[in-house]
Design a protein around this motif. Sequence first.
Motif, PDB file in Angstrom:
ATOM      1  N   GLY A 112       0.778  -1.228   0.000  1.00 18.29           N
ATOM      2  CA  GLY A 112       0.000   0.000   0.000  1.00 18.29           C
ATOM      3  C   GLY A 112       0.808   1.276   0.000  1.00 18.29           C
ATOM      4  N   ALA A 113       2.151   1.169  -0.021  1.00 17.34           N
ATOM      5  CA  ALA A 113       2.972   2.369  -0.029  1.00 17.34           C
ATOM      6  C   ALA A 113       3.064   2.939  -1.437  1.00 17.34           C
ATOM      7  N   GLY A 114       3.420   4.192  -1.517  1.00 16.56           N
ATOM      8  CA  GLY A 114       3.605   4.848  -2.807  1.00 16.56           C
ATOM      9  C   GLY A 114       4.729   5.847  -2.719  1.00 16.56           C
ATOM     10  N   GLY A 115       4.814   6.716  -3.726  1.00 15.06           N
ATOM     11  CA  GLY A 115       5.839   7.751  -3.720  1.00 15.06           C
ATOM     12  C   GLY A 115       7.236   7.201  -3.597  1.00 15.06           C
ATOM     13  N   THR A 116       7.507   6.057  -4.224  1.00 18.89           N
ATOM     14  CA  THR A 116       8.788   5.383  -4.058  1.00 18.89           C
ATOM     15  C   THR A 116       9.930   6.178  -4.678  1.00 18.89           C
ATOM     16  N   VAL A 117      10.976   6.385  -3.894  1.00 21.07           N
ATOM     17  CA  VAL A 117      12.215   6.983  -4.381  1.00 21.07           C
ATOM     18  C   VAL A 117      13.358   6.094  -3.916  1.00 21.07           C
ATOM     19  N   LEU A 118      14.179   5.635  -4.858  1.00 19.35           N
ATOM     20  CA  LEU A 118      15.342   4.815  -4.538  1.00 19.35           C
ATOM     21  C   LEU A 118      16.573   5.537  -5.059  1.00 19.35           C
ATOM     22  N   THR A 119      17.432   5.946  -4.139  1.00 13.53           N
ATOM     23  CA  THR A 119      18.612   6.717  -4.519  1.00 13.53           C
ATOM     24  C   THR A 119      19.761   6.316  -3.608  1.00 13.53           C
ATOM     25  N   THR A 120      20.882   7.029  -3.723  1.00 10.03           N
ATOM     26  CA  THR A 120      22.023   6.759  -2.854  1.00 10.03           C
ATOM     27  C   THR A 120      21.986   7.682  -1.643  1.00 10.03           C
ATOM     28  N   GLN A 121      22.709   7.295  -0.608  1.00 12.50           N
ATOM     29  CA  GLN A 121      22.812   8.163   0.568  1.00 12.50           C
ATOM     30  C   GLN A 121      23.456   9.492   0.186  1.00 12.50           C
ATOM     31  N   ARG A 122      24.382   9.455  -0.751  1.00 11.38           N
ATOM     32  CA  ARG A 122      25.044  10.685  -1.182  1.00 11.38           C
ATOM     33  C   ARG A 122      24.025  11.718  -1.656  1.00 11.38           C
ATOM     34  N   HIS A 123      23.144  11.282  -2.559  1.00  9.54           N
ATOM     35  CA  HIS A 123      22.153  12.202  -3.108  1.00  9.54           C
ATOM     36  C   HIS A 123      21.091  12.572  -2.064  1.00  9.54           C
ATOM     37  N   ALA A 124      20.689  11.611  -1.251  1.00 10.63           N
ATOM     38  CA  ALA A 124      19.652  11.875  -0.253  1.00 10.63           C
ATOM     39  C   ALA A 124      20.121  12.901   0.772  1.00 10.63           C
ATOM     40  N   LEU A 125      21.336  12.726   1.286  1.00 10.01           N
ATOM     41  CA  LEU A 125      21.820  13.655   2.305  1.00 10.01           C
ATOM     42  C   LEU A 125      22.075  15.043   1.733  1.00 10.01           C
ATOM     43  N   ARG A 126      22.554  15.097   0.513  1.00  9.66           N
ATOM     44  CA  ARG A 126      22.752  16.419  -0.087  1.00  9.66           C
ATOM     45  C   ARG A 126      21.424  17.144  -0.254  1.00  9.66           C
ATOM     46  N   ALA A 127      20.379  16.394  -0.611  1.00  9.58           N
ATOM     47  CA  ALA A 127      19.060  17.009  -0.743  1.00  9.58           C
ATOM     48  C   ALA A 127      18.534  17.495   0.599  1.00  9.58           C
ATOM     49  N   LEU A 128      19.028  16.897   1.687  1.00 13.56           N
ATOM     50  CA  LEU A 128      18.587  17.277   3.036  1.00 13.56           C
ATOM     51  C   LEU A 128      19.558  18.246   3.708  1.00 13.56           C
ATOM     52  N   GLY A 129      20.467  18.822   2.929  1.00 18.83           N
ATOM     53  CA  GLY A 129      21.312  19.887   3.446  1.00 18.83           C
ATOM     54  C   GLY A 129      22.691  19.488   3.911  1.00 18.83           C
ATOM     55  N   VAL A 130      23.058  18.195   3.770  1.00 20.01           N
ATOM     56  CA  VAL A 130      24.402  17.750   4.169  1.00 20.01           C
ATOM     57  C   VAL A 130      25.290  17.832   2.932  1.00 20.01           C
ATOM     58  N   THR A 131      25.928  18.961   2.743  1.00 18.86           N
ATOM     59  CA  THR A 131      26.647  19.217   1.495  1.00 18.86           C
ATOM     60  C   THR A 131      28.129  18.885   1.563  1.00 18.86           C
ATOM     61  N   GLY A 132      28.739  19.017   2.728  1.00 18.25           N
ATOM     62  CA  GLY A 132      30.175  18.774   2.840  1.00 18.25           C
ATOM     63  C   GLY A 132      31.018  19.938   2.344  1.00 18.25           C
ATOM     64  N   ARG A 133      30.394  21.089   2.098  1.00 19.25           N
ATOM     65  CA  ARG A 133      31.143  22.249   1.623  1.00 19.25           C
ATOM     66  C   ARG A 133      32.090  22.771   2.702  1.00 19.25           C
ATOM     67  N   ARG A 134      33.317  23.036   2.323  1.00 19.18           N
ATOM     68  CA  ARG A 134      34.271  23.615   3.264  1.00 19.18           C
ATOM     69  C   ARG A 134      33.903  25.078   3.528  1.00 19.18           C
ATOM     70  N   PRO A 135      34.063  25.534   4.750  1.00 20.34           N
ATOM     71  CA  PRO A 135      33.733  26.939   5.050  1.00 20.34           C
ATOM     72  C   PRO A 135      34.757  27.876   4.406  1.00 20.34           C
ATOM     73  N   PRO A 136      34.359  29.096   4.106  1.00 22.28           N
ATOM     74  CA  PRO A 136      35.303  30.062   3.543  1.00 22.28           C
ATOM     75  C   PRO A 136      36.417  30.363   4.544  1.00 22.28           C
ATOM     76  N   TYR A 137      37.641  30.488   4.042  1.00 22.91           N
ATOM     77  CA  TYR A 137      38.781  30.716   4.933  1.00 22.91           C
ATOM     78  C   TYR A 137      38.641  32.026   5.696  1.00 22.91           C
ATOM     79  N   GLU A 138      37.943  32.978   5.116  1.00 26.95           N
ATOM     80  CA  GLU A 138      37.746  34.258   5.780  1.00 26.95           C
ATOM     81  C   GLU A 138      37.088  34.084   7.145  1.00 26.95           C
ATOM     82  N   LEU A 139      36.245  33.030   7.276  1.00 32.73           N
ATOM     83  CA  LEU A 139      35.570  32.767   8.543  1.00 32.73           C
ATOM     84  C   LEU A 139      36.583  32.451   9.648  1.00 32.73           C
ATOM     85  N   ALA A 140      37.701  31.866   9.292  1.00 29.47           N
ATOM     86  CA  ALA A 140      38.731  31.548  10.285  1.00 29.47           C
ATOM     87  C   ALA A 140      39.266  32.810  10.940  1.00 29.47           C
ATOM     88  N   ARG A 141      39.279  33.893  10.205  1.00 30.99           N
ATOM     89  CA  ARG A 141      39.771  35.156  10.760  1.00 30.99           C
ATOM     90  C   ARG A 141      38.706  35.857  11.601  1.00 30.99           C
TER      91      ARG A 141
END
Length: 317
Positions: free
Chosen positions: A250-279
């Motif tokens: 009875g389920a629907g709306g099936t999406v089958l993807t990788t954790q890589r794509h799923a987490l990026r869609a949920l905001g886990v990007t892995g982007r390094r912060p700008p070096y200016e922030l260190a200062r």
Amino acid sequence: MERWLTWQEATRRALYGAEGFYRRAEGPAGHFRTSVHASPLFARALAELAATSGLDTVVDVGAGRGELLIALYRIAPHLASVGVDVADRPEGLPPSIGWGPEIPAGRNVLLVANEWLDNIPVDVVEVDARGVARVVEVDVRTGHERLGAPVGGEDARWLERWWPLGDARPGRRAEIGAPRDAAWARAVGRLERGVAVAIDYGHVGEGRPPYGSLAGYRQGRQVPPVPDGTCDVTCHVAMDAVAAAGEAAGAGGTVLTTQRHALRALGVTGRRPPYELARTDPTAYLSALRDAGEAGELTARGGLGDFHWLTQTAPTP
């Protein structure tokens, strides 16, 4: 005790028997590292999924020692949560977190099965010298194998649909995922309204491993899969078969993807912060740098990022 058993029965006893691997005090975290242990970003992503889906409860199936639920409690204390596991309720779990051996029925639920399906025992089959697929039996003391009876009935029909061995050469193997399909269908069926997510290492269609994927793990290392209760015994999940079982329930709306794509869609990007922030804000920079490293582990190719995410909504109108 019987010495020769099918892999399904031997694994069931080794993992979930009275002295089984998953009933031990040290819990799964003492033997292998999952996304939950890698970073709180994983829990944060699931909290985001619950929020964007309008859900107010999280049910963690195969909850181990409650690590995910504790992380969610810290990140999103407004979420109700329940752990489902064969092990006793962990000591120190916040009183507001529920616990039990059965999946509760509920509305507005995010059901999470992170590395649960791979530990539902299944039978292993192998093609013999005459081209016949036979059930593999295992010596529970040594892990040695022998070929048993030919595969028949529902198991043969499952193989024909999902993992055909009709023209396979001798020695080719498969794992019959029907018990996992049934477990997922039951889990989805407990949702009156919600989203179910199965996260696991797996395969689909033409990507089945030709010699199966049966493996053992102990203290962070892969070891021979001996079903004596001293190690985890697992194999990869036929995710497309599981998805079809959810839809049949009875389920629907099936999406089958990788954790890589799923987490990026949920905001886990892995982007390094700008070096200016260190200062301007060294503390924030170090925190963002740590998050980027943890996100990298969660989404890494050849590692956790390759895990499958199966997401289904229930029920289908």
